[in-house]
Design a protein around this motif. Sequence first.
Motif, PDB file in Angstrom:
ATOM      1  N   PHE A  29       0.857  -1.260  -0.202  1.00 14.37           N
ATOM      2  CA  PHE A  29       0.084  -0.019   0.105  1.00 14.37           C
ATOM      3  C   PHE A  29       0.824   1.116   0.059  1.00 14.37           C
ATOM      4  CE2 PHE A  29      -2.845  -3.173   1.708  1.00 14.37           C
ATOM      5  CZ  PHE A  29      -4.039  -2.943   1.011  1.00 14.37           C
ATOM      6  N   ALA A  30       0.366   2.348  -0.546  1.00 15.25           N
ATOM      7  CA  ALA A  30       0.923   3.621  -0.470  1.00 15.25           C
ATOM      8  C   ALA A  30       2.248   3.663  -0.970  1.00 15.25           C
ATOM      9  CB  ALA A  30       0.744   4.119   1.006  1.00 15.25           C
ATOM     10  N   LEU A  31       3.297   4.319  -0.281  1.00 12.16           N
ATOM     11  CA  LEU A  31       4.482   4.503  -0.679  1.00 12.16           C
ATOM     12  C   LEU A  31       5.175   3.140  -1.164  1.00 12.16           C
ATOM     13  CD1 LEU A  31       6.962   6.200  -1.279  1.00 12.16           C
ATOM     14  CD2 LEU A  31       7.627   6.037   1.412  1.00 12.16           C
ATOM     15  N   GLU A  74       4.084   2.067  -4.780  1.00 18.22           N
ATOM     16  CA  GLU A  74       4.546   3.116  -5.484  1.00 18.22           C
ATOM     17  C   GLU A  74       6.180   2.362  -5.872  1.00 18.22           C
ATOM     18  OE1 GLU A  74       2.338   7.212  -5.393  1.00 18.22           O
ATOM     19  OE2 GLU A  74       4.724   7.296  -4.750  1.00 18.22           O
ATOM     20  N   LEU A  94       7.839   0.580  10.390  1.00 18.14           N
ATOM     21  CA  LEU A  94       6.896  -0.210   9.689  1.00 18.14           C
ATOM     22  C   LEU A  94       6.284  -1.193  10.889  1.00 18.14           C
ATOM     23  CD1 LEU A  94       8.724  -1.713   6.487  1.00 18.14           C
ATOM     24  CD2 LEU A  94       6.913   0.123   6.581  1.00 18.14           C
ATOM     25  N   ARG A  95       4.980  -1.337  10.698  1.00 16.75           N
ATOM     26  CA  ARG A  95       4.384  -2.399  11.465  1.00 16.75           C
ATOM     27  C   ARG A  95       4.013  -3.599  10.307  1.00 16.75           C
ATOM     28  NH1 ARG A  95       6.584  -0.378  14.827  1.00 16.75           N
ATOM     29  NH2 ARG A  95       5.660   0.414  16.471  1.00 16.75           N
ATOM     30  N   VAL A 145       1.205  -6.825   9.225  1.00 15.47           N
ATOM     31  CA  VAL A 145       0.173  -7.559   9.205  1.00 15.47           C
ATOM     32  C   VAL A 145       0.222  -9.127   8.522  1.00 15.47           C
ATOM     33  CG1 VAL A 145      -2.424  -7.802   8.724  1.00 15.47           C
ATOM     34  CG2 VAL A 145      -1.300  -5.535   9.470  1.00 15.47           C
ATOM     35  N   VAL A 190       1.479  -7.980   4.891  1.00 17.35           N
ATOM     36  CA  VAL A 190       1.353  -6.684   4.574  1.00 17.35           C
ATOM     37  C   VAL A 190       2.177  -5.733   5.382  1.00 17.35           C
ATOM     38  CG1 VAL A 190      -0.036  -4.545   4.101  1.00 17.35           C
ATOM     39  CG2 VAL A 190      -1.034  -6.939   3.752  1.00 17.35           C
ATOM     40  N   ILE A 205       3.120  -2.187   6.878  1.00 18.13           N
ATOM     41  CA  ILE A 205       2.183  -0.948   7.123  1.00 18.13           C
ATOM     42  C   ILE A 205       3.083   0.338   7.470  1.00 18.13           C
ATOM     43  CG2 ILE A 205       0.551   0.001   8.702  1.00 18.13           C
ATOM     44  CD1 ILE A 205      -0.671  -2.515   7.178  1.00 18.13           C
ATOM     45  N   PRO A 206       3.309   1.322   6.276  1.00 16.97           N
ATOM     46  CA  PRO A 206       4.038   2.272   6.521  1.00 16.97           C
ATOM     47  C   PRO A 206       3.117   3.048   7.545  1.00 16.97           C
ATOM     48  CG  PRO A 206       3.624   1.844   4.211  1.00 16.97           C
ATOM     49  CD  PRO A 206       2.538   1.039   4.977  1.00 16.97           C
ATOM     50  N   PRO A 207       3.925   4.109   8.207  1.00 19.78           N
ATOM     51  CA  PRO A 207       3.367   5.194   9.097  1.00 19.78           C
ATOM     52  C   PRO A 207       1.927   5.731   8.454  1.00 19.78           C
ATOM     53  CG  PRO A 207       5.544   5.640   8.926  1.00 19.78           C
ATOM     54  CD  PRO A 207       5.238   4.656   7.766  1.00 19.78           C
ATOM     55  N   VAL A 208       0.777   5.824   9.325  1.00 21.27           N
ATOM     56  CA  VAL A 208      -0.419   6.039   8.818  1.00 21.27           C
ATOM     57  C   VAL A 208      -0.687   7.528   8.919  1.00 21.27           C
ATOM     58  CG1 VAL A 208      -1.190   3.673   9.255  1.00 21.27           C
ATOM     59  CG2 VAL A 208      -1.350   5.632  10.821  1.00 21.27           C
ATOM     60  N   SER A 209      -1.626   7.949   7.803  1.00 22.38           N
ATOM     61  CA  SER A 209      -1.943   9.338   7.797  1.00 22.38           C
ATOM     62  C   SER A 209      -3.574   9.535   7.511  1.00 22.38           C
ATOM     63  CB  SER A 209      -1.133  10.337   6.773  1.00 22.38           C
ATOM     64  OG  SER A 209      -1.243   9.641   5.692  1.00 22.38           O
ATOM     65  N   GLY A 210      -4.450   8.987   8.301  1.00 22.95           N
ATOM     66  CA  GLY A 210      -5.785   8.956   7.823  1.00 22.95           C
ATOM     67  C   GLY A 210      -6.384  10.260   8.463  1.00 22.95           C
TER      68      GLY A 210
END
Lengths: 79, 148
Positions: A8-10, A13, A49-50, A52, A71, A73-78
């Motif tokens: 996901f995300a970065l 990419e 990272l975390r 899952v 998965v 998990i990069p740092p989140v920004s919701g």
Amino acid sequence: MKIRVKYFALLAEQARCTEQWVQTDPCSCADLYRQLQQEHQFSLPLSQLRVVVNEEFAVMERQLQENDEVVFIPPVSGG
Amino acid sequence: MWQFSITHKEIVPAQWSRQLADHKAGALVTFEGWVRNHHQGWEVTGLEYHIYESMALKEGLRILTEARERFDLDGAVACHRQGYLAVGEIAVWVGTTAAHRGAAFAGTQYIIDQIKNRLPIWKKEFYRHHPPQWVGCCGLMEHLPALG
């Protein structure tokens, strides 16, 4: 063994894909990330990272099994 | 009503408020997160949200359950957008109802704070004069298993 990795995300990419099957020797999540980091030149250090595994948060030392879904998990920004 | 959802469609607050209508409730407190046109001095033209949907739905419901246990709420609804959003659009909507306003204020604040810190949601900002970038990175999800 084969592991399914979703991005996901970065990470998506930088990997230029949203998921891949990875062939690997038995390893932990941390080992897997280091392997993928070399392959895709991920810029995020493991410490940010975390992880899952099979839709449950896990520790990076967790040993992976055949067909696990992982998965990072990069740092989140919701919000 | 207790519901956490993720949508590609425009969030219409009145629809969600109606869902929370409840004769037991004396208060409804809502929060709307909007896409603003600036970030650290740069002009923002839009945002793109990427969401790990199955985990976000699971964690989102967990957050509502926690709010229900901590505060005397009658209901709680939260909805987060995904995909590309233009400036001015609603990115996230939270509403809680309670018999009294104190619980509803506290419940709504708890839910939005937890959404921002915990959910696997990522925001890419697009700027008028700079290349887009992933932002935020404020939530390190420290409630989760620590790295060894």
